[in-house]
Design a protein around this motif. Structure first.
Motif, PDB file in Angstrom:
ATOM      1  N   GLY A   1       0.830  -1.204   0.000  1.00  0.00           N
ATOM      2  CA  GLY A   1       0.000   0.000   0.000  1.00  0.00           C
ATOM      3  C   GLY A   1       0.864   1.253   0.000  1.00  0.00           C
ATOM      4  O   GLY A   1       2.090   1.192   0.172  1.00  0.00           O
ATOM      5  N   LEU A   2       0.223   2.388  -0.165  1.00  0.00           N
ATOM      6  CA  LEU A   2       0.950   3.668  -0.217  1.00  0.00           C
ATOM      7  C   LEU A   2       0.010   4.819   0.091  1.00  0.00           C
ATOM      8  O   LEU A   2      -1.145   4.805  -0.348  1.00  0.00           O
ATOM      9  CB  LEU A   2       1.522   3.876  -1.630  1.00  0.00           C
ATOM     10  N   SER A   3       0.507   5.780   0.874  1.00  0.00           N
ATOM     11  CA  SER A   3      -0.095   7.117   0.865  1.00  0.00           C
ATOM     12  C   SER A   3       1.023   8.107   1.123  1.00  0.00           C
ATOM     13  O   SER A   3       2.172   7.709   1.405  1.00  0.00           O
ATOM     14  CB  SER A   3      -1.212   7.266   1.907  1.00  0.00           C
ATOM     15  N   VAL A   4       0.685   9.394   1.046  1.00  0.00           N
ATOM     16  CA  VAL A   4       1.732  10.403   1.248  1.00  0.00           C
ATOM     17  C   VAL A   4       1.965  10.686   2.726  1.00  0.00           C
ATOM     18  O   VAL A   4       2.778  11.531   3.082  1.00  0.00           O
ATOM     19  CB  VAL A   4       1.416  11.712   0.474  1.00  0.00           C
ATOM     20  N   ASP A   5       1.254   9.972   3.594  1.00  0.00           N
ATOM     21  CA  ASP A   5       1.534  10.088   5.033  1.00  0.00           C
ATOM     22  C   ASP A   5       2.848   9.346   5.347  1.00  0.00           C
ATOM     23  O   ASP A   5       3.187   8.370   4.678  1.00  0.00           O
ATOM     24  CB  ASP A   5       0.401   9.457   5.839  1.00  0.00           C
ATOM     25  N   PRO A   6       3.543   9.795   6.404  1.00  0.00           N
ATOM     26  CA  PRO A   6       4.809   9.127   6.733  1.00  0.00           C
ATOM     27  C   PRO A   6       4.593   7.757   7.379  1.00  0.00           C
ATOM     28  O   PRO A   6       3.506   7.462   7.891  1.00  0.00           O
ATOM     29  CB  PRO A   6       5.471  10.095   7.725  1.00  0.00           C
ATOM     30  N   VAL A   7       5.628   6.956   7.369  1.00  0.00           N
ATOM     31  CA  VAL A   7       5.567   5.599   7.928  1.00  0.00           C
ATOM     32  C   VAL A   7       5.077   5.616   9.385  1.00  0.00           C
ATOM     33  O   VAL A   7       4.278   4.763   9.784  1.00  0.00           O
ATOM     34  CB  VAL A   7       6.967   4.931   7.816  1.00  0.00           C
TER      35      VAL A   7
ATOM     36  N   LYS B   1       6.478  12.169  -2.034  1.00  0.00           N
ATOM     37  CA  LYS B   1       5.661  11.941  -3.250  1.00  0.00           C
ATOM     38  C   LYS B   1       6.465  11.348  -4.418  1.00  0.00           C
ATOM     39  O   LYS B   1       6.048  11.417  -5.576  1.00  0.00           O
ATOM     40  CB  LYS B   1       4.969  13.229  -3.698  1.00  0.00           C
ATOM     41  N   HIS B   2       7.584  10.746  -4.104  1.00  0.00           N
ATOM     42  CA  HIS B   2       8.427  10.189  -5.178  1.00  0.00           C
ATOM     43  C   HIS B   2       7.679   9.092  -5.941  1.00  0.00           C
ATOM     44  O   HIS B   2       7.596   9.122  -7.168  1.00  0.00           O
ATOM     45  CB  HIS B   2       9.732   9.643  -4.572  1.00  0.00           C
ATOM     46  N   VAL B   3       7.119   8.142  -5.201  1.00  0.00           N
ATOM     47  CA  VAL B   3       6.439   7.014  -5.863  1.00  0.00           C
ATOM     48  C   VAL B   3       5.112   7.484  -6.464  1.00  0.00           C
ATOM     49  O   VAL B   3       4.739   7.095  -7.575  1.00  0.00           O
ATOM     50  CB  VAL B   3       6.235   5.850  -4.869  1.00  0.00           C
ATOM     51  N   SER B   4       4.406   8.340  -5.728  1.00  0.00           N
ATOM     52  CA  SER B   4       3.127   8.875  -6.241  1.00  0.00           C
ATOM     53  C   SER B   4       3.318   9.542  -7.596  1.00  0.00           C
ATOM     54  O   SER B   4       2.505   9.362  -8.507  1.00  0.00           O
ATOM     55  CB  SER B   4       2.550   9.920  -5.293  1.00  0.00           C
ATOM     56  N   ASN B   5       4.408  10.301  -7.728  1.00  0.00           N
ATOM     57  CA  ASN B   5       4.653  10.987  -9.007  1.00  0.00           C
ATOM     58  C   ASN B   5       5.090   9.995 -10.084  1.00  0.00           C
ATOM     59  O   ASN B   5       4.645  10.082 -11.232  1.00  0.00           O
ATOM     60  CB  ASN B   5       5.700  12.096  -8.832  1.00  0.00           C
ATOM     61  N   LEU B   6       5.921   9.019  -9.692  1.00  0.00           N
ATOM     62  CA  LEU B   6       6.381   8.016 -10.669  1.00  0.00           C
ATOM     63  C   LEU B   6       5.198   7.284 -11.290  1.00  0.00           C
ATOM     64  O   LEU B   6       5.211   6.945 -12.470  1.00  0.00           O
ATOM     65  CB  LEU B   6       7.222   6.948  -9.954  1.00  0.00           C
ATOM     66  N   TYR B   7       4.185   7.012 -10.465  1.00  0.00           N
ATOM     67  CA  TYR B   7       3.026   6.229 -10.912  1.00  0.00           C
ATOM     68  C   TYR B   7       1.803   7.096 -11.216  1.00  0.00           C
ATOM     69  O   TYR B   7       0.711   6.581 -11.413  1.00  0.00           O
ATOM     70  CB  TYR B   7       2.682   5.156  -9.856  1.00  0.00           C
TER      71      TYR B   7
END
Ligand code: BEZ
Length: 209
Positions: A68-74, A102-108
């Motif tokens: 999973g992923l969100s822009v909230d920190p771990v 947002k590195h992964v969010s932007n990549l995808y």
């Protein structure tokens, strides 16, 4: 740039609730589902993460890892896991990426500015053992996803990767399938004996095993 079907899923290194993960190394030739949610400590997301955790055994059976992923920190994800367990009864049993930069969010391409400038939408990417993207889905924040549908899609993807068939609307594992249009009638007779021709372009056969 959007990530499209057939593209190689972009690789990345990211902090997660299970330590730093290098994506391609982590999936290690398995199927994987990378999915984003908009925000921790929100109602729909809480139900979604619990639903995924409850289906882990089914994803495992299909050799598929969830992340999973969100822009909230771990640290936020870790605190939220307690609520997810309280509400859904399921311990979160897969890593969640803390994509604060947002590195992964932007990549995808998971942030759709006309929906929200700052939060990820509900994206889903099914990625094959060859690291190619096999499915993409985008849901709005207001609509929780049906993760059982993702199991059904995995069943179809895994079957159609192995045999020259396609699966019809609402197909479920074990039901009849469609012979790929690339297969000639002559070849179909040997590969799928007894198949039924409903239309010249629609030939049906029991699911191969
Ligand atoms: C929710 O999960 O309920 C949610 C998340 C972000 C915005 C709106 C709703």
């Amino acid at each position: 740039m959007p990530v499209r079907l057939g593209d190689t899923a972009p690789d990345f290194t990211a902090p997660t609730t299970q330590g730093t993960i290098r994506f391609h190394e982590w999936k290690a030739g398995k199927w994987a589902i990378l999915f984003s949610h908009p925000k921790d400590f929100t109602p729909v997301c809480t139900t979604e993460l619990g639903a995924v955790a409850g289906l882990k055994a089914e994803f495992d059976k299909r050799n598929c890892k969830m992340i999973g992923l969100s822009v909230d920190p771990v640290e936020s994800h870790v605190k939220w896991e307690g609520d997810i367990k309280d509400v859904t009864g399921h311990e979160v049993n897969f890593p969640m990426i803390g994509d604060a930069d947002k590195h992964v969010s932007n990549l995808y391409d998971m942030i759709h500015p006309n929906a929200s400038d700052t939060l990820t939408v509900r994206s889903v990417f099914i990625i094959g053992p060859d690291n190619k993207v096999k499915l993409t889905l985008t849901y709005p924040a207001s609509t929780g996803r049906n993760f059982i549908e993702l199991l059904r899609v995995l069943d179809s993807l895994q079957l159609t990767a192995k045999y020259a068939v396609a699966t019809p609307a609402d197909w479920r594992k074990g039901e009849d399938v469609i012979i790929a249009t690339s297969v000639s009638d002559a070849d179909a007779k040997t590969k799928f004996p007894g198949y039924v021709t409903k239309k010249p372009y629609l030939r049906v056969t029991p699911q191969p095993t």
